[in-house]
Write a protein that holds these residues in place. Structure first.
Motif, mmCIF file in Angstrom:
data_model
loop_
_atom_site.group_PDB
_atom_site.id
_atom_site.type_symbol
_atom_site.label_atom_id
_atom_site.label_comp_id
_atom_site.label_asym_id
_atom_site.label_seq_id
_atom_site.Cartn_x
_atom_site.Cartn_y
_atom_site.Cartn_z
ATOM 1 N N ILE A 90 -10.257 53.151 -67.691
ATOM 2 C CA ILE A 90 -10.868 52.562 -66.405
ATOM 3 C C ILE A 90 -11.900 53.449 -65.942
ATOM 4 O O ILE A 90 -12.995 53.107 -65.357
ATOM 5 N N VAL A 91 -11.584 54.829 -65.757
ATOM 6 C CA VAL A 91 -12.796 55.959 -65.228
ATOM 7 C C VAL A 91 -13.936 55.925 -66.144
ATOM 8 O O VAL A 91 -15.094 55.689 -65.705
ATOM 9 N N ARG A 92 -13.519 55.737 -67.463
ATOM 10 C CA ARG A 92 -14.828 55.699 -68.467
ATOM 11 C C ARG A 92 -15.596 54.464 -68.381
ATOM 12 O O ARG A 92 -17.008 54.269 -68.186
ATOM 13 N N PHE A 93 -14.989 53.194 -68.041
ATOM 14 C CA PHE A 93 -15.773 51.958 -67.588
ATOM 15 C C PHE A 93 -16.609 52.022 -66.356
ATOM 16 O O PHE A 93 -17.621 51.966 -66.419
ATOM 17 N N LYS A 94 -15.897 52.461 -65.252
ATOM 18 C CA LYS A 94 -16.603 52.691 -63.906
ATOM 19 C C LYS A 94 -17.662 53.585 -64.029
ATOM 20 O O LYS A 94 -18.701 53.181 -63.466
ATOM 21 N N ASN A 95 -17.709 54.818 -64.592
ATOM 22 C CA ASN A 95 -18.729 55.747 -64.625
ATOM 23 C C ASN A 95 -19.980 55.148 -65.770
ATOM 24 O O ASN A 95 -21.050 55.285 -65.261
ATOM 25 N N PHE A 96 -19.729 54.289 -66.588
ATOM 26 C CA PHE A 96 -20.605 53.526 -67.541
ATOM 27 C C PHE A 96 -21.355 52.774 -66.724
ATOM 28 O O PHE A 96 -22.373 52.568 -66.824
ATOM 29 N N PHE A 97 -20.272 51.772 -66.020
ATOM 30 C CA PHE A 97 -20.921 50.411 -65.347
ATOM 31 C C PHE A 97 -21.841 51.250 -64.249
ATOM 32 O O PHE A 97 -22.899 50.537 -63.850
ATOM 33 N N ILE A 98 -21.454 52.116 -63.564
ATOM 34 C CA ILE A 98 -22.227 52.655 -62.513
ATOM 35 C C ILE A 98 -23.543 53.200 -63.027
ATOM 36 O O ILE A 98 -24.745 53.013 -62.423
ATOM 37 N N LYS A 99 -23.503 53.887 -64.149
ATOM 38 C CA LYS A 99 -24.740 54.515 -64.848
ATOM 39 C C LYS A 99 -25.712 53.257 -65.160
ATOM 40 O O LYS A 99 -26.825 53.558 -65.041
ATOM 41 N N LEU A 100 -25.241 52.189 -65.882
ATOM 42 C CA LEU A 100 -25.928 51.032 -66.212
ATOM 43 C C LEU A 100 -26.435 50.331 -65.007
ATOM 44 O O LEU A 100 -27.795 50.160 -65.073
ATOM 45 N N LEU A 101 -25.557 50.159 -63.976
ATOM 46 C CA LEU A 101 -26.492 49.534 -62.768
ATOM 47 C C LEU A 101 -27.410 50.413 -62.014
ATOM 48 O O LEU A 101 -28.614 50.071 -61.344
ATOM 49 N N SER A 102 -27.105 51.872 -62.255
ATOM 50 C CA SER A 102 -28.193 52.715 -61.507
ATOM 51 C C SER A 102 -29.367 52.745 -62.370
ATOM 52 O O SER A 102 -30.472 52.757 -61.671
ATOM 53 N N LYS A 103 -29.588 52.661 -63.563
ATOM 54 C CA LYS A 103 -30.585 52.474 -64.484
ATOM 55 C C LYS A 103 -31.344 51.080 -64.189
ATOM 56 O O LYS A 103 -32.647 51.265 -64.101
ATOM 57 N N ASN A 104 -30.696 50.218 -64.064
ATOM 58 C CA ASN A 104 -31.281 48.991 -63.497
ATOM 59 C C ASN A 104 -31.951 48.988 -62.244
ATOM 60 O O ASN A 104 -33.000 48.290 -61.972
#
Length: 152
Positions: free
Chosen positions: A134-148
Motif C-alpha cells: 500500500i505504501v509503495r503504491f501510494k508513493n508511486f501514484f503520488i509521484k506519477l500524478l506529480s510528474k503529470n
C-alpha cells in the motif's frame, strides 16, 4: 494536454480508497470499472461504470474508454500490454509501473503459468497484499500524478 483520467480495473483492486484520496488531492477524475457482480452500495467516490459479468467485459470497456496520457490501475498483464500501445500509463496496485521493455516477459510468464494450471500444477499464487504494498503504491501514484502536474 489536460489532466489525465485515472481508470481503475475495480473488481479486485485493493487500493480503491487510496486512489480516490490521492487523485482528489491532485484534482484528477477517477473512473472505476467493475462487473455487475461487484456493485457497491456505499459511495467510495469517483464515477462508476458497471459492465457485464463476462470475463473480458471490464477490459474491453477500459480499452475503449481510455485515451493517450491516462493512467490505469490494474493487475491484468494482458490489459496492460494493450494499453501501453495507446500511450497509457499502467500501474499495478502493488506500485509497479508496467513498462514496454518488461511486458513481453510478463506475458510469457503468464502464459507458462496458465499452461501449468491446465496440466493441474497450481503454484502458491501471489503473495498476500501487505501494508508495504500500500505504501509503495501510494508513493508511486503520488509521484506519477506529480510528474503529470509538471506536464500541464
Amino acid at each position: 494536454m489536460g489532466k489525465p483520467t485515472v481508470v481503475v480495473d475495480a473488481d479486485s483492486c485493493p487500493v480503491k480508497e487510496e486512489i480516490v484520496e490521492i487523485a482528489g488531492d491532485f484534482g484528477v477524475e477517477v473512473v472505476f470499472v467493475a462487473s455487475y457482480d461487484h456493485v457497491k452500495n456505499d459511495s467510495l467516490g469517483g464515477t462508476w461504470h458497471y459492465v457485464d459479468i463476462g470475463k473480458e467485459s471490464a477490459d474491453l470497456f477500459i480499452m475503449n474508454y481510455v485515451k493517450s496520457g491516462d493512467i490505469v490501475v490494474t493487475q491484468d498483464t494482458g490489459l496492460a500490454s494493450t494499453l501501453l500501445l495507446k500511450n497509457v500509463k499502467v500501474l499495478h496496485p502493488r506500485g509497479n509501473l508496467y513498462e514496454e521493455k518488461d511486458i513481453q516477459s510478463a506475458l510469457h510468464m503468464r502464459y507458462l503459468a496458465a499452461k501449468a494450471r491446465r496440466r493441474g500444477h497450481y503454484g502458491k499464487g501471489p503473495k498476500p497484499y501487505s501494508k508495504e504494498d500500500i505504501v509503495r503504491f501510494k508513493n508511486f501514484f503520488i509521484k506519477l500524478l506529480s510528474k503529470n502536474e509538471g506536464d500541464l
